[in-house]
Write a protein that holds these residues in place. Structure first.
Motif, PDB file in Angstrom:
ATOM      1  N   LEU A   1     -12.326  27.662  66.721  1.00 52.70           N
ATOM      2  CA  LEU A   1     -13.499  28.283  67.317  1.00 52.70           C
ATOM      3  C   LEU A   1     -13.807  29.580  66.568  1.00 52.70           C
ATOM      4  CD1 LEU A   1     -15.653  28.374  69.543  1.00 52.70           C
ATOM      5  CD2 LEU A   1     -13.970  29.509  71.021  1.00 52.70           C
ATOM      6  N   PHE A   2     -15.018  29.650  66.024  1.00 53.21           N
ATOM      7  CA  PHE A   2     -15.433  30.807  65.225  1.00 53.21           C
ATOM      8  C   PHE A   2     -16.758  31.352  65.746  1.00 53.21           C
ATOM      9  CE2 PHE A   2     -12.271  29.015  62.554  1.00 53.21           C
ATOM     10  CZ  PHE A   2     -11.860  29.998  61.663  1.00 53.21           C
ATOM     11  N   HIS A   3     -16.985  32.648  65.522  1.00 52.81           N
ATOM     12  CA  HIS A   3     -18.180  33.304  66.030  1.00 52.81           C
ATOM     13  C   HIS A   3     -18.890  34.094  64.925  1.00 52.81           C
ATOM     14  CE1 HIS A   3     -16.646  32.307  70.002  1.00 52.81           C
ATOM     15  NE2 HIS A   3     -15.528  32.948  69.713  1.00 52.81           N
ATOM     16  N   LEU A   4     -20.192  34.226  65.093  1.00 51.56           N
ATOM     17  CA  LEU A   4     -21.018  34.991  64.166  1.00 51.56           C
ATOM     18  C   LEU A   4     -22.016  35.809  64.967  1.00 51.56           C
ATOM     19  CD1 LEU A   4     -22.160  35.575  61.256  1.00 51.56           C
ATOM     20  CD2 LEU A   4     -23.658  33.587  61.627  1.00 51.56           C
ATOM     21  N   ARG A   5     -21.977  37.123  64.823  1.00 50.44           N
ATOM     22  CA  ARG A   5     -22.908  38.000  65.537  1.00 50.44           C
ATOM     23  C   ARG A   5     -24.036  38.397  64.584  1.00 50.44           C
ATOM     24  NH1 ARG A   5     -22.678  41.164  70.147  1.00 50.44           N
ATOM     25  NH2 ARG A   5     -20.535  40.474  70.466  1.00 50.44           N
ATOM     26  N   LEU A   6     -25.264  38.106  64.993  1.00 49.51           N
ATOM     27  CA  LEU A   6     -26.442  38.438  64.203  1.00 49.51           C
ATOM     28  C   LEU A   6     -27.459  39.157  65.077  1.00 49.51           C
ATOM     29  CD1 LEU A   6     -27.082  35.085  62.263  1.00 49.51           C
ATOM     30  CD2 LEU A   6     -26.051  37.171  61.344  1.00 49.51           C
ATOM     31  N   GLU A   7     -28.352  39.871  64.435  1.00 49.32           N
ATOM     32  CA  GLU A   7     -29.452  40.489  65.160  1.00 49.32           C
ATOM     33  C   GLU A   7     -30.544  39.461  65.366  1.00 49.32           C
ATOM     34  OE1 GLU A   7     -32.759  43.759  64.038  1.00 49.32           O
ATOM     35  OE2 GLU A   7     -30.692  44.499  64.028  1.00 49.32           O
ATOM     36  N   GLY A   8     -30.936  39.264  66.611  1.00 45.87           N
ATOM     37  CA  GLY A   8     -31.951  38.264  66.921  1.00 45.87           C
ATOM     38  C   GLY A   8     -33.352  38.731  66.591  1.00 45.87           C
ATOM     39  N   VAL A   9     -34.317  37.849  66.792  1.00 48.51           N
ATOM     40  CA  VAL A   9     -35.705  38.170  66.464  1.00 48.51           C
ATOM     41  C   VAL A   9     -36.242  39.301  67.323  1.00 48.51           C
ATOM     42  CG1 VAL A   9     -36.221  35.866  65.591  1.00 48.51           C
ATOM     43  CG2 VAL A   9     -36.474  36.340  68.033  1.00 48.51           C
ATOM     44  N   THR A  10     -35.659  39.503  68.504  1.00 54.77           N
ATOM     45  CA  THR A  10     -36.106  40.584  69.383  1.00 54.77           C
ATOM     46  C   THR A  10     -35.358  41.882  69.119  1.00 54.77           C
ATOM     47  OG1 THR A  10     -34.489  40.008  71.104  1.00 54.77           O
ATOM     48  CG2 THR A  10     -36.632  38.902  71.173  1.00 54.77           C
ATOM     49  N   GLY A  11     -34.400  41.825  68.198  1.00 59.02           N
ATOM     50  CA  GLY A  11     -33.588  43.004  67.918  1.00 59.02           C
ATOM     51  C   GLY A  11     -32.289  43.036  68.677  1.00 59.02           C
ATOM     52  N   ALA A  12     -32.175  42.194  69.708  1.00 57.59           N
ATOM     53  CA  ALA A  12     -30.933  42.118  70.481  1.00 57.59           C
ATOM     54  C   ALA A  12     -29.923  41.247  69.735  1.00 57.59           C
ATOM     55  CB  ALA A  12     -31.218  41.531  71.859  1.00 57.59           C
ATOM     56  N   PRO A  13     -28.632  41.551  69.839  1.00 59.15           N
ATOM     57  CA  PRO A  13     -27.624  40.746  69.137  1.00 59.15           C
ATOM     58  C   PRO A  13     -27.516  39.336  69.715  1.00 59.15           C
ATOM     59  CG  PRO A  13     -26.566  42.324  70.596  1.00 59.15           C
ATOM     60  CD  PRO A  13     -28.023  42.666  70.586  1.00 59.15           C
ATOM     61  N   GLU A  14     -27.312  38.380  68.836  1.00 61.51           N
ATOM     62  CA  GLU A  14     -27.064  36.988  69.222  1.00 61.51           C
ATOM     63  C   GLU A  14     -25.688  36.592  68.704  1.00 61.51           C
ATOM     64  OE1 GLU A  14     -31.623  35.178  68.965  1.00 61.51           O
ATOM     65  OE2 GLU A  14     -30.194  34.862  67.316  1.00 61.51           O
ATOM     66  N   VAL A  15     -24.993  35.759  69.459  1.00 60.49           N
ATOM     67  CA  VAL A  15     -23.683  35.269  69.033  1.00 60.49           C
ATOM     68  C   VAL A  15     -23.763  33.765  68.835  1.00 60.49           C
ATOM     69  CG1 VAL A  15     -21.251  35.017  69.589  1.00 60.49           C
ATOM     70  CG2 VAL A  15     -22.462  37.115  70.230  1.00 60.49           C
ATOM     71  N   TRP A  16     -23.595  33.354  67.575  1.00 60.77           N
ATOM     72  CA  TRP A  16     -23.521  31.937  67.237  1.00 60.77           C
ATOM     73  C   TRP A  16     -22.051  31.545  67.168  1.00 60.77           C
ATOM     74  CZ3 TRP A  16     -27.913  28.979  66.765  1.00 60.77           C
ATOM     75  CH2 TRP A  16     -29.126  29.668  66.664  1.00 60.77           C
ATOM     76  N   SER A  17     -21.717  30.391  67.715  1.00 59.62           N
ATOM     77  CA  SER A  17     -20.321  29.935  67.735  1.00 59.62           C
ATOM     78  C   SER A  17     -20.231  28.515  67.191  1.00 59.62           C
ATOM     79  CB  SER A  17     -19.754  29.974  69.159  1.00 59.62           C
ATOM     80  OG  SER A  17     -19.842  31.278  69.706  1.00 59.62           O
ATOM     81  N   VAL A  18     -19.152  28.246  66.470  1.00 62.09           N
ATOM     82  CA  VAL A  18     -18.876  26.899  65.954  1.00 62.09           C
ATOM     83  C   VAL A  18     -17.559  26.432  66.551  1.00 62.09           C
ATOM     84  CG1 VAL A  18     -18.327  25.520  63.922  1.00 62.09           C
ATOM     85  CG2 VAL A  18     -20.125  27.252  63.800  1.00 62.09           C
ATOM     86  N   ASP A  19     -17.593  25.289  67.223  1.00 64.79           N
ATOM     87  CA  ASP A  19     -16.428  24.728  67.913  1.00 64.79           C
ATOM     88  C   ASP A  19     -16.089  23.383  67.273  1.00 64.79           C
ATOM     89  OD1 ASP A  19     -14.426  24.103  69.668  1.00 64.79           O
ATOM     90  OD2 ASP A  19     -15.694  23.986  71.448  1.00 64.79           O
ATOM     91  N   VAL A  20     -14.851  23.240  66.787  1.00 69.66           N
ATOM     92  CA  VAL A  20     -14.415  21.991  66.157  1.00 69.66           C
ATOM     93  C   VAL A  20     -13.157  21.499  66.853  1.00 69.66           C
ATOM     94  CG1 VAL A  20     -13.617  20.880  64.038  1.00 69.66           C
ATOM     95  CG2 VAL A  20     -15.372  22.662  63.923  1.00 69.66           C
ATOM     96  N   ARG A  21     -13.193  20.274  67.358  1.00 78.83           N
ATOM     97  CA  ARG A  21     -12.014  19.629  67.956  1.00 78.83           C
ATOM     98  C   ARG A  21     -11.450  18.668  66.913  1.00 78.83           C
ATOM     99  NH1 ARG A  21     -12.195  20.795  73.581  1.00 78.83           N
ATOM    100  NH2 ARG A  21     -13.816  22.381  73.812  1.00 78.83           N
ATOM    101  N   HIS A  22     -10.260  18.988  66.398  1.00 77.77           N
ATOM    102  CA  HIS A  22      -9.737  18.253  65.244  1.00 77.77           C
ATOM    103  C   HIS A  22      -9.258  16.847  65.580  1.00 77.77           C
ATOM    104  CE1 HIS A  22     -10.064  21.749  62.654  1.00 77.77           C
ATOM    105  NE2 HIS A  22      -9.526  22.481  63.612  1.00 77.77           N
ATOM    106  N   GLY A  23      -9.013  16.568  66.829  1.00 78.78           N
ATOM    107  CA  GLY A  23      -8.560  15.222  67.185  1.00 78.78           C
ATOM    108  C   GLY A  23      -9.645  14.172  67.047  1.00 78.78           C
ATOM    109  N   GLY A  24     -10.901  14.590  67.049  1.00 78.38           N
ATOM    110  CA  GLY A  24     -11.992  13.642  66.926  1.00 78.38           C
ATOM    111  C   GLY A  24     -12.347  12.993  68.240  1.00 78.38           C
TER     112      GLY A  24
END
Length: 211
Positions: free
Chosen positions: A26-49
Motif C-alpha cells: 500500500l503506497f500513497h501520493l500527496r498532491l495539490e488538487g485543482v482547488t488547491g486542497a491536498p489530495e491523497v492518491w493510494s495504490v493497493d496491491v494484493r499479491h495473492g491475486g
C-alpha cells in the motif's frame, strides 16, 4: 505490456492489517488538487491475486476507489501517471511520473512491510545499508553457484544433449546446500523488493519470472 485501467466502484480503502505484511503493498501520493486542497492518491496491491490468479492494482483518491488494473499498470491522474509493476517478490515499481518528466516513488504506508523497512532506513541508515549489501552479496553468490548447476541440468535433457552435448558443472553442491541457497536468495530478493530495488540479473535471472 501495460494494462488498460478499468473504472472503480467507489468502495472505501481498507485499513492495512499486520497480518498482510507479505501479501499486500500500500503506497500513497500527496498532491495539490485543482482547488488547491491536498489530495491523497493510494495504490493497493494484493499479491495473492484473485480467484483466477490475476494480481490487480487498485487506485484510490482520498480513500475511495477510482480505478483498477491488472499489472503492470499505468493510472492517469491529474498532472501525470502512476506506474505500478511487480516481480515475484513484491513491487518493483510504484512511481508517479509527472507531465514534466520528473519521477518520484510513492510513499509506503507506515503499517506495511515496505513502510517498516523505510523506517529502518531512516532510523538506522548504517544498519540499513549493511542489510542491503548483504542482500546483493547473497544474490551474487546464488548466481555464481547456481548457474553452472542449472546449465548442467538443462543439457541433460535429451534433445538439448543431442544438439549441444552435456555440460558438467565444476560446482557440485549437496541438496541441502542448494535448498539453503534458494531460500537465502528468496529472502534477499524480498528484502530488495521492500526497498523497490530491482535488477533483472540479480532479482530476475534464476528465481523470478519477470513481467
Amino acid at each position: 505490456m501495460v494494462r488498460r485501467a478499468k473504472p472503480g466502484d467507489d468502495h472505501p480503502l481498507q485499513r492495512y492489517r499486520w497480518w498482510q505484511l507479505f501479501s499486500r503493498s500500500l503506497f500513497h501520493l500527496r498532491l495539490e488538487g485543482v482547488t488547491g486542497a491536498p489530495e491523497v492518491w493510494s495504490v493497493d496491491v494484493r499479491h495473492g491475486g484473485d480467484s483466477n490468479g490475476e494480481v490487480w492494482a487498485l487506485l484510490y483518491l482520498d480513500g475511495r476507489n477510482q480505478s483498477r488494473s491488472r499489472l503492470p499498470a499505468a493510472f492517469r491522474i491529474p498532472g501525470g501517471i502512476v506506474e505500478v509493476a511487480t516481480s515475484s517478490y513484491g513491487l518493483k515499481r510504484c512511481h508517479y511520473v509527472a507531465e514534466d518528466g520528473t519521477t518520484r516513488m510513492l510513499v509506503p504506508d507506515r503499517a506495511s512491510a515496505e513502510g517498516r523497512r523505510a523506517r529502518l532506513d531512516q532510523s538506522s541508515p548504517t544498519l540499513s545499508r549493511a542489510i542491503g549489501v548483504v542482500s546483493v552479496v547473497v544474490l551474487l553468490i546464488a548466481l555464481v553457484l547456481g548457474v553452472p548447476q542449472i546449465v548442467e541440468d538443462i543439457t541433460r535433457i535429451p534433445p538439448v544433449a543431442d544438439a549441444v552435448g552435456t555440460f558438467v558443472s565444476p560446482i557440485q553442491l549437496p541438496a541441502w546446500t542448494n535448498i539453503t541457497l534458494v531460500v537465502a536468495a528468496l529472502v534477499a530478493s524480498t528484502e530488495r523488493a521492500l526497498r523497490m530495488r530491482y535488477n533483472w540479473i540479480l532479482d530476475g535471472g534464476l528465481f523470478d519470472g519477470d513481467d
